[in-house]
Design a protein around this motif. Structure first.
Motif, mmCIF file in Angstrom:
data_model
loop_
_atom_site.group_PDB
_atom_site.id
_atom_site.type_symbol
_atom_site.label_atom_id
_atom_site.label_comp_id
_atom_site.label_asym_id
_atom_site.label_seq_id
_atom_site.Cartn_x
_atom_site.Cartn_y
_atom_site.Cartn_z
ATOM 1 N N ILE A 124 -63.118 55.056 62.517
ATOM 2 C CA ILE A 124 -63.458 53.763 61.914
ATOM 3 C C ILE A 124 -63.948 53.951 60.486
ATOM 4 O O ILE A 124 -63.568 53.200 59.578
ATOM 5 C CB ILE A 124 -64.527 53.036 62.768
ATOM 6 N N ASN A 125 -64.779 54.969 60.265
ATOM 7 C CA ASN A 125 -65.306 55.233 58.919
ATOM 8 C C ASN A 125 -64.197 55.630 57.954
ATOM 9 O O ASN A 125 -64.203 55.214 56.788
ATOM 10 C CB ASN A 125 -66.375 56.322 58.974
ATOM 11 N N LYS A 126 -63.239 56.424 58.425
ATOM 12 C CA LYS A 126 -62.122 56.826 57.572
ATOM 13 C C LYS A 126 -61.247 55.624 57.217
ATOM 14 O O LYS A 126 -60.828 55.462 56.068
ATOM 15 C CB LYS A 126 -61.281 57.906 58.256
ATOM 16 N N GLN A 127 -60.978 54.786 58.215
ATOM 17 C CA GLN A 127 -60.173 53.593 57.953
ATOM 18 C C GLN A 127 -60.870 52.671 56.966
ATOM 19 O O GLN A 127 -60.255 52.163 56.021
ATOM 20 C CB GLN A 127 -59.900 52.835 59.253
ATOM 21 N N ARG A 128 -62.175 52.485 57.162
ATOM 22 C CA ARG A 128 -62.947 51.630 56.264
ATOM 23 C C ARG A 128 -62.948 52.188 54.849
ATOM 24 O O ARG A 128 -62.824 51.455 53.869
ATOM 25 C CB ARG A 128 -64.378 51.483 56.784
ATOM 26 N N SER A 129 -63.070 53.517 54.725
ATOM 27 C CA SER A 129 -63.071 54.160 53.415
ATOM 28 C C SER A 129 -61.732 53.966 52.699
ATOM 29 O O SER A 129 -61.688 53.683 51.494
ATOM 30 C CB SER A 129 -63.380 55.650 53.566
ATOM 31 N N LEU A 130 -60.640 54.083 53.447
ATOM 32 C CA LEU A 130 -59.311 53.854 52.868
ATOM 33 C C LEU A 130 -59.142 52.397 52.427
ATOM 34 O O LEU A 130 -58.603 52.126 51.345
ATOM 35 C CB LEU A 130 -58.227 54.229 53.883
ATOM 36 N N LEU A 131 -59.604 51.471 53.258
ATOM 37 C CA LEU A 131 -59.518 50.040 52.912
ATOM 38 C C LEU A 131 -60.324 49.741 51.653
ATOM 39 O O LEU A 131 -59.848 49.041 50.748
ATOM 40 C CB LEU A 131 -60.014 49.186 54.078
ATOM 41 N N ASN A 132 -61.544 50.275 51.584
ATOM 42 C CA ASN A 132 -62.405 50.031 50.415
ATOM 43 C C ASN A 132 -61.796 50.622 49.149
ATOM 44 O O ASN A 132 -61.820 49.991 48.083
ATOM 45 C CB ASN A 132 -63.802 50.618 50.643
ATOM 46 N N SER A 133 -61.244 51.828 49.264
ATOM 47 C CA SER A 133 -60.625 52.481 48.108
ATOM 48 C C SER A 133 -59.396 51.703 47.640
ATOM 49 O O SER A 133 -59.192 51.503 46.439
ATOM 50 C CB SER A 133 -60.231 53.920 48.453
ATOM 51 N N ALA A 134 -58.586 51.268 48.602
ATOM 52 C CA ALA A 134 -57.382 50.501 48.259
ATOM 53 C C ALA A 134 -57.749 49.188 47.585
ATOM 54 O O ALA A 134 -57.125 48.798 46.584
ATOM 55 C CB ALA A 134 -56.560 50.236 49.516
ATOM 56 N N PHE A 135 -58.772 48.515 48.108
ATOM 57 C CA PHE A 135 -59.167 47.229 47.523
ATOM 58 C C PHE A 135 -59.614 47.418 46.075
ATOM 59 O O PHE A 135 -59.223 46.641 45.195
ATOM 60 C CB PHE A 135 -60.293 46.591 48.338
ATOM 61 N N GLU A 136 -60.399 48.447 45.819
ATOM 62 C CA GLU A 136 -60.884 48.691 44.451
ATOM 63 C C GLU A 136 -59.720 48.997 43.502
ATOM 64 O O GLU A 136 -59.666 48.475 42.379
ATOM 65 C CB GLU A 136 -61.881 49.847 44.449
ATOM 66 N N LEU A 137 -58.792 49.819 43.963
ATOM 67 C CA LEU A 137 -57.644 50.172 43.120
ATOM 68 C C LEU A 137 -56.687 48.993 42.943
ATOM 69 O O LEU A 137 -56.189 48.744 41.843
ATOM 70 C CB LEU A 137 -56.902 51.364 43.728
ATOM 71 N N PHE A 138 -56.425 48.265 44.022
ATOM 72 C CA PHE A 138 -55.517 47.116 43.947
ATOM 73 C C PHE A 138 -56.042 46.050 42.986
ATOM 74 O O PHE A 138 -55.274 45.399 42.290
ATOM 75 C CB PHE A 138 -55.310 46.496 45.329
ATOM 76 N N THR A 139 -57.361 45.860 42.992
ATOM 77 C CA THR A 139 -57.943 44.786 42.172
ATOM 78 C C THR A 139 -58.191 45.214 40.729
ATOM 79 O O THR A 139 -58.462 44.363 39.883
ATOM 80 C CB THR A 139 -59.264 44.277 42.782
#
Length: 204
Positions: free
Chosen positions: A9-24
């Protein structure tokens, strides 16, 4: 929940957070899977344990962020209903107002959702839970219809029209103040929503 499940769960959350920052900041097209993985502190191969490709993580981000917006709006509606009764149309307007205010205060999120939104993605966002605390908004929507005993013609089309109206109007009015700022536009948005609901309501 075990240590292994927590780690996933922590790894998935970390990937989601990283993607959101880069996408935005860079945009979806200019962001690579390698960059997302690196920012999350993982090997590129780890990404594929959680997501099929870049567009999968984009869609699931939209799903998760949309669910957070809906969850907050539904919680606010539940509190409001403790103080006063609202009919079906008033409930929809209340939810929309709450979501518009949230998007107005988080324009980065508005920009990301509006640029990448399609009905297919949005419908998946309404029904797919990415995190344990995500809600299925379509269930909430149909429960509202049942609770108020509203007889609607093509309720999904009605929802589609309202979502398209809110998404496009918020994007222009909040980000560019075109053709007016969002506070000026709100009464017209809500009048249009009322008319959409009225047109889809079957009067027996």
């Amino acid at each position: 929940m075990g240590k292994l499940e927590n780690n996933k769960i922590n790894k998935q959350r970390s990937l989601l957070n990283s993607a959101f920052e880069l996408f935005t900041t860079k945009g979806v097209s200019k962001t690579s899977i390698a960059e997302i993985s690196s920012k999350a502190g993982m090997a590129k191969g780890t990404f594929y344990l959680y997501f099929k490709d870049k567009f999968d993580i984009r869609n699931r981000l939209i799903s998760h962020e949309s669910s957070l917006l809906f969850s907050s709006a539904v919680a606010a509606l539940d509190k409001e209903l403790e103080k006063r009764s609202l009919n079906f149309t008033e409930k929809i307007i209340f939810l929309i107002d709450n979501i518009i205010n949230a998007l107005d205060s988080n324009q980065t999120l508005l920009n990301f959702i509006s640029k990448n939104l399609s009905w297919g993605i949005f419908k998946e966002a309404l029904t797919t839970n990415v995190a344990d605390n995500d809600i299925n908004f379509l269930d909430v929507y149909h429960q509202m219809i049942n609770d108020d005993e509203v007889n609607l013609r093509e309720p999904e089309i009605m929802l589609f029209l309202i979502v398209e109206l809110i998404s496009s109007t918020c994007y222009s009015a909040i980000l560019y103040k075109e053709p007016a700022d969002i506070e000026t536009a709100k009464p017209f948005i809500y009048a249009t929503v009322r008319n959409i609901i009225k047109e889809h309501t079957i009067v027996e």
